[in-house]
Write an enzyme that holds these catalytic residues in place. Structure first.
Site, PDB file in Angstrom:
ATOM      1  N   LYS A 111      10.543  17.612   6.546  1.00 16.27           N
ATOM      2  CA  LYS A 111      10.888  17.531   7.966  1.00 16.27           C
ATOM      3  C   LYS A 111      10.263  16.274   8.537  1.00 16.27           C
ATOM      4  O   LYS A 111       9.268  15.758   8.014  1.00 16.27           O
ATOM      5  CB  LYS A 111      10.355  18.748   8.720  1.00 16.27           C
ATOM      6  CG  LYS A 111      11.153  19.085   9.967  1.00 16.27           C
ATOM      7  CD  LYS A 111      12.486  19.734   9.633  1.00 16.27           C
ATOM      8  CE  LYS A 111      13.274  20.097  10.886  1.00 16.27           C
ATOM      9  NZ  LYS A 111      14.519  20.818  10.583  1.00 16.27           N
ATOM     10  N   ASP A 151      18.539  17.137  13.921  1.00 18.76           N
ATOM     11  CA  ASP A 151      17.787  18.297  14.419  1.00 18.76           C
ATOM     12  C   ASP A 151      17.821  18.185  15.935  1.00 18.76           C
ATOM     13  O   ASP A 151      18.648  17.424  16.483  1.00 18.76           O
ATOM     14  CB  ASP A 151      16.342  18.288  13.869  1.00 18.76           C
ATOM     15  CG  ASP A 151      15.623  19.623  14.051  1.00 18.76           C
ATOM     16  OD1 ASP A 151      15.876  20.526  13.243  1.00 18.76           O
ATOM     17  OD2 ASP A 151      14.832  19.760  15.005  1.00 18.76           O
TER      18      ASP A 151
END
Length: 453
Positions: A111, A151
Site C-alpha cells: 500500500k 484508492d
C-alpha cells in the site's frame, strides 16, 4: 524498544491474532510465521515537492509499504488524502496481504500514497503532484515487482497522470499500474469491481442464511455508507437486481431516501462527487432527508443489510447495536476495516447466539473484487489482450464465489462456536474464516521460500 503508536495497524494486527487463536493453538509452529509476517519487507518514505498554479512550491510526504511478496508482486492502492500516515498505510498493506491471498491470484500485499489532498486542486496541480510523486516511486515499482492501483483520492485521472509519468521516466509501456483507461491497458469492469464484487459476495451470504431477503426483492432494504466508487457501484448493482437502497453518505453527512434511490439518483451523485460536491445539496429536496454530521447507521429504524463503503472504523459499537435492533441480518464491508473492533464484537456476539442473528463479513473478503479485477488487468496486460466485459464479470463472480467458499470452510473448521445453547445451528465466523484461510496460504508460501521454518 518502544515503537510509536500505530492504532490502525495495531487494530488490524489484533483482529488477525484473535481470529487465529484456535488455529494457532492446534498448529503452534505457525506462531513464528505470524511474528514474521507482521513486519513489512520494506517501507519507503520520501519527499514530494510540487508547484501550484501560482508557481509556489509545496511539499508532501510520499510512502510505499511493500509488505509481503510471498505470493507475487506487491499489489495495493495509492491513497491521496490528508489523513494518510504510516499507521494507516501499514494497516491497509497488512490487510492487503490476506485479501490478495483470498482471490487465488498471484499477488503480494502492499500500500502507498501521500498526505496530498486532491480536493480543490486544479488538473494541472494534480498532474504536477503526480509527476513529482512518480519521480521517486518509479525507482521501486515494476510490472513484476510492485503494481500500485488507485484508492481514496486516486481515481482514473490520477492513475493516468501517474502512468504517463512512469512511461516518460522509464521509456516503457508496461502494466505497472492498474485502473488504467480502457483504451490503453485497462480492464473492463475495473471501476465497478469492488462494488459489484461486494454484492456478489453478499448474494452468497443471503442465499446461505436468509434466502427470504433475496436481493431481487424490493422488500429487501439495504443501507450503504459512502458515495464514492465502491458505494455507487454497489448501489447500482443492488438497484439493477431489484433491492431497495435506503442511504448514501459522505464526510459531511448522510442522505436517506425512504422510498429508495433510483439509478438516476446514484448517477447524479456520482457526477456531483467527481466535481467535489457534497450531498448537502440534497437537503430539502423531495424524496430525500439529509442529516449533517451523521452516518446512516442510527438513522434507519428497519434495515436488512448494511454495507459500510466509506472508510475505516465507520461503524461504532453503538451503531452496531442499533443495526442489530433494526433487524440487520447481513453486514459486509465494502471499505477496509469499516467496523471498529467493538462493532465487530457486537456482530459476532449476535452471530454466536444463532436464530435471527447478524452475519458479518470483513472487508478483506467481501471487498476483494477490486483487487481481483486489478489482478485480471495484470493478466490481460501480460497477454497484450483486452477481455470482453462479460468475460471479466464472469471471472469476478467466480473469484468472489471461491473467496466466500474458502472463508466459509475455514470459518466452519476454526470458529470456536458450533452451536448455541438452544441447539440452533450457528453460522461460522467469516472473520475467522477469512483470516485463517488467507494467513495459511501466505505462511505456507513463506515457509516454502525459507522465510520461516
Amino acid at each position: 524498544m518502544v515503537l510509536p503508536s500505530e492504532p490502525e495497524f495495531e487494530q488490524a494486527l489484533n483482529e488477525l491474532t484473535v481470529s487465529l487463536s484456535s488455529f494457532l493453538a492446534a498448529n503452534p509452529q505457525y506462531k513464528k510465521a505470524l511474528e514474521i509476517v507482521q513486519i513489512p519487507e520494506r517501507i519507503l518514505q520520501f519527499r514530494v515537492v510540487w508547484e501550484d498554479d501560482q508557481g509556489q512550491p509545496h511539499v508532501n510526504r510520499g510512502y510505499r509499504v511493500q509488505y509481503n511478496s510471498a505470493l507475487g508482486p506487491y499489489k495495493g492502492g495509492l491513497r491521496l488524502h490528508p489523513s494518510v500516515n504510516l499507521s494507516i498505510l501499514k494497516f491497509l498493506g497488512f490487510e492487503q496481504i490476506f485479501k490478495n491471498a483470498l482471490t487465488g491470484l498471484n499477488m503480494g500485499g502492499g500500500k502507498g500514497g501521500s498526505d496530498f489532498d486532491p480536493k480543490g486542486k486544479s488538473d494541472s496541480e494534480i498532474r504536477r503532484f503526480c509527476y513529482a510523486f512518480m519521480a521517486e516511486l518509479q525507482r521501486h515499482i515494476g510490472k513484476d515487482t510492485d503494481v500500485p492501483a488507485g484508492d481514496i483520492g486516486t481515481g482514473a485521472r490520477e492513475v493516468a497522470f501517474l502512468f504517463g509519468a512512469y512511461k516518460k521516466l522509464r521509456n516503457e509501456f508496461v502494466g505497472v499500474l492498474t485502473g488504467k483507461g480502457a483504451t490503453w491497458g485497462g480492464s473492463h469492469i475495473r471501476p465497478e469491481a469492488t462494488g459489484y464484487g461486494l454484492i456478489y459476495y453478499v448474494e452468497l451470504m443471503v442465499a446461505a442464511s436468509v434466502p427470504h431477503l433475496a436481493l431481487t426483492s424490493s422488500s429487501t432494504k439495504v443501507a450503504i455508507s459512502g458515495s464514492g466508487n465502491v458505494a455507487q457501484f454497489a448501489a447500482l448493482k443492488l438497484i439493477e437486481l431489484g433491492a431497495t437502497v435506503l442511504s448514501l453518505s459522505d464526510s459531511k453527512g448522510a442522505l436517506i431516501a425512504p422510498g429508495g434511490f433510483k439509478k438516476a439518483d446514484v448517477e447524479a451523485i456520482g457526477a456531483l462527487k467527481l466535481k467535489g460536491g457534497s450531498l448537502g445539496i440534497y437537503s430539502g429536496k423531495e424524496g430525500f432527508t439529509y442529516h449533517a454530521g451523521k452516518r446512516p447507521w442510527e438513522l434507519l429504524e428497519k434495515v436488512d443489510i448494511a454495507l459500510p463503503c466509506a472508510t475505516q472504523n465507520e461503524v461504532s459499537e453503538a451503531e452496531a447495536q442499533h443495526l442489530v435492533k433494526a433487524g440487520a441480518r447481513i453486514v459486509a464491508e465494502g471499505s477496509n476495516m469499516g467496523c471498529t473492533q467493538e462493532a465487530i464484537a457486537v456482530f459476532e456476539k449476535s452471530r454466536s447466539q444463532g436464530g435471527e442473528s447478524v452475519w458479518y463479513a470483513p472487508g478483506k473478503a467481501s471487498n476483494a473484487g477490486g483487487v481481483a479485477v486489478s489482478g485480471l488487468e495484470m493478466a490481460q496486460n501480460s497477454q497484450r489482450l483486452t477481455w470482453a466485459p462479460q468475460e471479466v464479470d464472469a471471472k469476478l463472480k467466480n473469484i468472489m464465489k471461491d473467496c466466500y467458499e474458502i472463508c466459509l470452510e475455514a470459518g466452519t473448521k476454526w470458529s470456536e462456536d458450533g452451536a448455541s445453547a438452544a441447539g440452533n445451528k450457528v453460522l461460522p465466523s467469516l472473520v475467522v474464516g477469512a483470516n485463517v484461510a488467507g494467513f495459511i496460504k501466505v505462511a505456507d508460501a513463506m515457509k516454502a521460500q525459507g522465510d520461516w521454518w
